[in-house]
Write an enzyme that holds these catalytic residues in place. Structure first.
Site, PDB file in Angstrom:
ATOM      1  N   HIS A  89     -21.212  -4.416  -8.471  1.00 31.77           N
ATOM      2  CA  HIS A  89     -22.344  -5.325  -8.634  1.00 31.77           C
ATOM      3  C   HIS A  89     -22.443  -5.785 -10.083  1.00 31.77           C
ATOM      4  O   HIS A  89     -22.367  -4.972 -10.994  1.00 31.77           O
ATOM      5  CB  HIS A  89     -23.653  -4.634  -8.223  1.00 31.77           C
ATOM      6  CG  HIS A  89     -23.834  -4.573  -6.734  1.00 31.77           C
ATOM      7  ND1 HIS A  89     -25.060  -4.363  -6.145  1.00 31.77           N
ATOM      8  CD2 HIS A  89     -22.947  -4.715  -5.725  1.00 31.77           C
ATOM      9  CE1 HIS A  89     -24.911  -4.377  -4.827  1.00 31.77           C
ATOM     10  NE2 HIS A  89     -23.639  -4.574  -4.553  1.00 31.77           N
ATOM     11  N   TYR A 105     -35.401  -4.815  -7.248  1.00 31.30           N
ATOM     12  CA  TYR A 105     -36.521  -3.978  -7.706  1.00 31.30           C
ATOM     13  C   TYR A 105     -37.759  -4.859  -7.677  1.00 31.30           C
ATOM     14  O   TYR A 105     -37.856  -5.817  -8.442  1.00 31.30           O
ATOM     15  CB  TYR A 105     -36.277  -3.473  -9.130  1.00 31.30           C
ATOM     16  CG  TYR A 105     -35.193  -2.418  -9.229  1.00 31.30           C
ATOM     17  CD1 TYR A 105     -33.846  -2.772  -9.271  1.00 31.30           C
ATOM     18  CD2 TYR A 105     -35.520  -1.073  -9.299  1.00 31.30           C
ATOM     19  CE1 TYR A 105     -32.860  -1.799  -9.370  1.00 31.30           C
ATOM     20  CE2 TYR A 105     -34.529  -0.092  -9.414  1.00 31.30           C
ATOM     21  CZ  TYR A 105     -33.217  -0.459  -9.440  1.00 31.30           C
ATOM     22  OH  TYR A 105     -32.234   0.512  -9.538  1.00 31.30           O
ATOM     23  N   PRO A 117     -36.496   8.505 -10.260  1.00 34.42           N
ATOM     24  CA  PRO A 117     -35.344   7.875  -9.615  1.00 34.42           C
ATOM     25  C   PRO A 117     -35.079   6.414  -9.998  1.00 34.42           C
ATOM     26  O   PRO A 117     -33.964   5.931  -9.815  1.00 34.42           O
ATOM     27  CB  PRO A 117     -35.684   7.973  -8.127  1.00 34.42           C
ATOM     28  CG  PRO A 117     -37.177   8.046  -8.069  1.00 34.42           C
ATOM     29  CD  PRO A 117     -37.589   8.783  -9.304  1.00 34.42           C
ATOM     30  N   LYS A 138     -30.301   7.264 -12.310  1.00 31.64           N
ATOM     31  CA  LYS A 138     -29.524   7.886 -13.388  1.00 31.64           C
ATOM     32  C   LYS A 138     -29.105   9.331 -13.134  1.00 31.64           C
ATOM     33  O   LYS A 138     -28.263   9.874 -13.857  1.00 31.64           O
ATOM     34  CB  LYS A 138     -30.334   7.847 -14.692  1.00 31.64           C
ATOM     35  CG  LYS A 138     -30.504   6.462 -15.262  1.00 31.64           C
ATOM     36  CD  LYS A 138     -29.173   5.917 -15.694  1.00 31.64           C
ATOM     37  CE  LYS A 138     -29.249   4.502 -16.196  1.00 31.64           C
ATOM     38  NZ  LYS A 138     -27.989   3.779 -16.051  1.00 31.64           N
ATOM     39  N   TYR A 177     -28.937   0.114 -18.046  1.00 35.69           N
ATOM     40  CA  TYR A 177     -28.699   0.256 -16.604  1.00 35.69           C
ATOM     41  C   TYR A 177     -27.204   0.517 -16.338  1.00 35.69           C
ATOM     42  O   TYR A 177     -26.856   1.391 -15.532  1.00 35.69           O
ATOM     43  CB  TYR A 177     -29.177  -0.995 -15.859  1.00 35.69           C
ATOM     44  CG  TYR A 177     -29.366  -0.766 -14.385  1.00 35.69           C
ATOM     45  CD1 TYR A 177     -30.642  -0.654 -13.835  1.00 35.69           C
ATOM     46  CD2 TYR A 177     -28.275  -0.631 -13.535  1.00 35.69           C
ATOM     47  CE1 TYR A 177     -30.831  -0.418 -12.481  1.00 35.69           C
ATOM     48  CE2 TYR A 177     -28.447  -0.396 -12.179  1.00 35.69           C
ATOM     49  CZ  TYR A 177     -29.718  -0.295 -11.655  1.00 35.69           C
ATOM     50  OH  TYR A 177     -29.897  -0.054 -10.318  1.00 35.69           O
TER      51      TYR A 177
HETATM   52  C1  DHB Z   1     -30.776   3.676  -5.221  1.00 38.20           C
HETATM   53  C2  DHB Z   1     -31.682   4.583  -5.712  1.00 38.20           C
HETATM   54  C3  DHB Z   1     -32.342   4.305  -6.880  1.00 38.20           C
HETATM   55  O1  DHB Z   1     -33.224   5.186  -7.385  1.00 38.20           O
HETATM   56  C4  DHB Z   1     -32.112   3.139  -7.580  1.00 38.20           C
HETATM   57  O2  DHB Z   1     -32.769   2.891  -8.726  1.00 38.20           O
HETATM   58  C5  DHB Z   1     -31.204   2.245  -7.083  1.00 38.20           C
HETATM   59  C6  DHB Z   1     -30.527   2.518  -5.898  1.00 38.20           C
HETATM   60  C7  DHB Z   1     -30.051   3.982  -3.971  1.00 38.20           C
HETATM   61  O3  DHB Z   1     -30.339   4.993  -3.335  1.00 38.20           O
HETATM   62  O4  DHB Z   1     -29.183   3.205  -3.585  1.00 38.20           O
END
Ligand code: DHB
Length: 377
Positions: A57, A185, A277, A281, A370
């Site tokens: 991506h 997001y 989450p 990371k 990121y």
């Molecule tokens: C996923 C989980 C995340 O916390 C995130 O920021 C992006 C993707 C995932 O499970 O794909």
């Protein structure tokens, strides 16, 4: 991963896993690999399936006020990208590699006890009805936030930083093609939502919820309703629905243990730190820990020089706190707080999101973190 990296340099190790092999390869976790993580997997001979099945991506989308804003990683972060590849797949690949090279792996070990970490460590456990005892030079505590290794650090010299966030995530896997090419997001007045994916056939979706919520509070209908509401745009984008095949509620915490070592015990991954989450990371930070720990251990076996091992906590914490900051910043920017009577908190969030949507400098700052900051070592 640590066991694999040590094996590549001829250092023997024994992996003691409390859970079954079945459990560890089916537990759903985030699936976003930083560029540095992908490079590490390739460099250590684990790139085959990743190359075939990983989805590269080049950006993510931020959504708020019913509008979309793309953060273009390749352009903003010096050509770097991320790869979508399920955490379980990484675990499966690692287990397969260790099994193939004859590694000692004990799954479903119970009554695990660790002693002697000051000078001569020993691990004892029950496995398949037998008592097993391992005497070793070092113990790597890679046993997660609920594991036993963290409790072996002396209480009077160890500090555990903990922050509980006032929200949680409901996560689902749905058997439907992702409604987007890139991760979304979304920050909506009623809560955060995230649209991710596992493959061209499976979508992964999350909703901000209350930490008091139970799974029963989230029927499939309620999940889809909320996802539609929070992801809606003014340009006619639509969310495809499909059968929900897995559902869970996860609380959100920041934890850091200082120091990350004592005597011949070294903590890595969630045993030492948990990040919220948002930004995915956790796995990346854990693999960065063991890459460094592997180097330090291999150095010790070559020269008996312990300087790199002695520096482990210092070197890791520098990175850990940067990642902790990034993950809590992403979380704070995107999640409306449950208690905001005057609405000022939400207005400040919108101020920051609007700035991010319009500033190349702000976007570059998000992008470089990121995709993963270049390793300091
Ligand atoms: C996923 C989980 C995340 O916390 C995130 O920021 C992006 C993707 C995932 O499970 O794909």
């Amino acid at each position: 991963m640590l066991s694999h990296l040590l094996h590549l340099e001829g250092v023997e190790s024994v992996v003691v896993e409390h859970r079954s092999r079945e459990y560890v390869t089916h537990r759903v976790r985030a699936g976003v690999l930083e560029q540095g993580t992908v490079e590490l997997l390739h460099a250590s001979g684990l790139g085959g399936r990743l190359q075939r099945e990983g989805l590269v991506h080049e950006g993510i989308e931020l959504r708020f006020g019913r509008r979309r804003h793309r953060i273009a990683f390749r352009d903003l972060a010096g050509g770097r990208t991320i790869t979508i590849y399920g955490q379980q797949k990484v675990v499966e690949d690692l287990i397969a590699a260790r099994v193939e090279s004859g590694g000692a792996l004990y799954f479903a070990a119970s009554e695990v006890r660790v002693s002697g970490v000051d000078t001569s460590p020993r691990i004892r456990f029950a496995h398949a009805g037998k008592e097993v005892e391992v005497a070793c030079d070092f113990v790597a505590g890679c046993d997660g936030t609920h594991g036993i290794c963290r409790t072996l650090l002396p209480k009077d010299t160890t500090y555990v930083y903990v922050h509980e966030y006032p929200f949680a995530w409901t996560g689902v896997l749905a058997a439907v093609a992702p409604s987007t090419d890139e991760l979304i997001y979304a920050s909506h007045d009623t809560g955060f939502a995230l649209h991710s994916m596992r493959s061209p056939e499976v979508s992964r979706l999350y909703l901000q919820c209350s930490p008091a919520d139970r799974l029963e509070d989230w029927s499939d209908d309620r999940i889809w309703d909320e996802l539609h509401r929070r992801l809606e745009t003014s340009d006619g984008w639509t969310l495809k629905e499909g059968p929900i095949i897995e559902k869970s509620v996860t609380t959100i915490r920041s934890v850091v243990v200082e120091p990350m070592q004592h005597g011949r015990l070294f903590l890595a991954g969630d045993a030492a730190h948990v990040v919220p989450p948002t930004g995915a990371k956790g796995l990346n930070l854990a693999l960065a820990d063991v890459r460094e720990l592997a180097r330090a251990l291999i150095g010790w076996y070559r020269t008996r020089d312990s300087r790199q091992l002695d520096r482990y906590t210092h070197d890791r914490l520098e990175r850990v706190w940067q990642v902790q900051h990034f993950s809590s910043w992403m979380t704070a920017m995107l999640h409306p707080v449950p208690n905001d009577p005057s609405g000022i908190h939400r207005r400040l969030q919108k101020g920051e999101l609007t700035y991010l949507a319009s500033s190349r400098a702000a976007q570059a700052s998000l992008a470089e973190r990121y995709v993963g900051l270049a390793s300091a070592t």
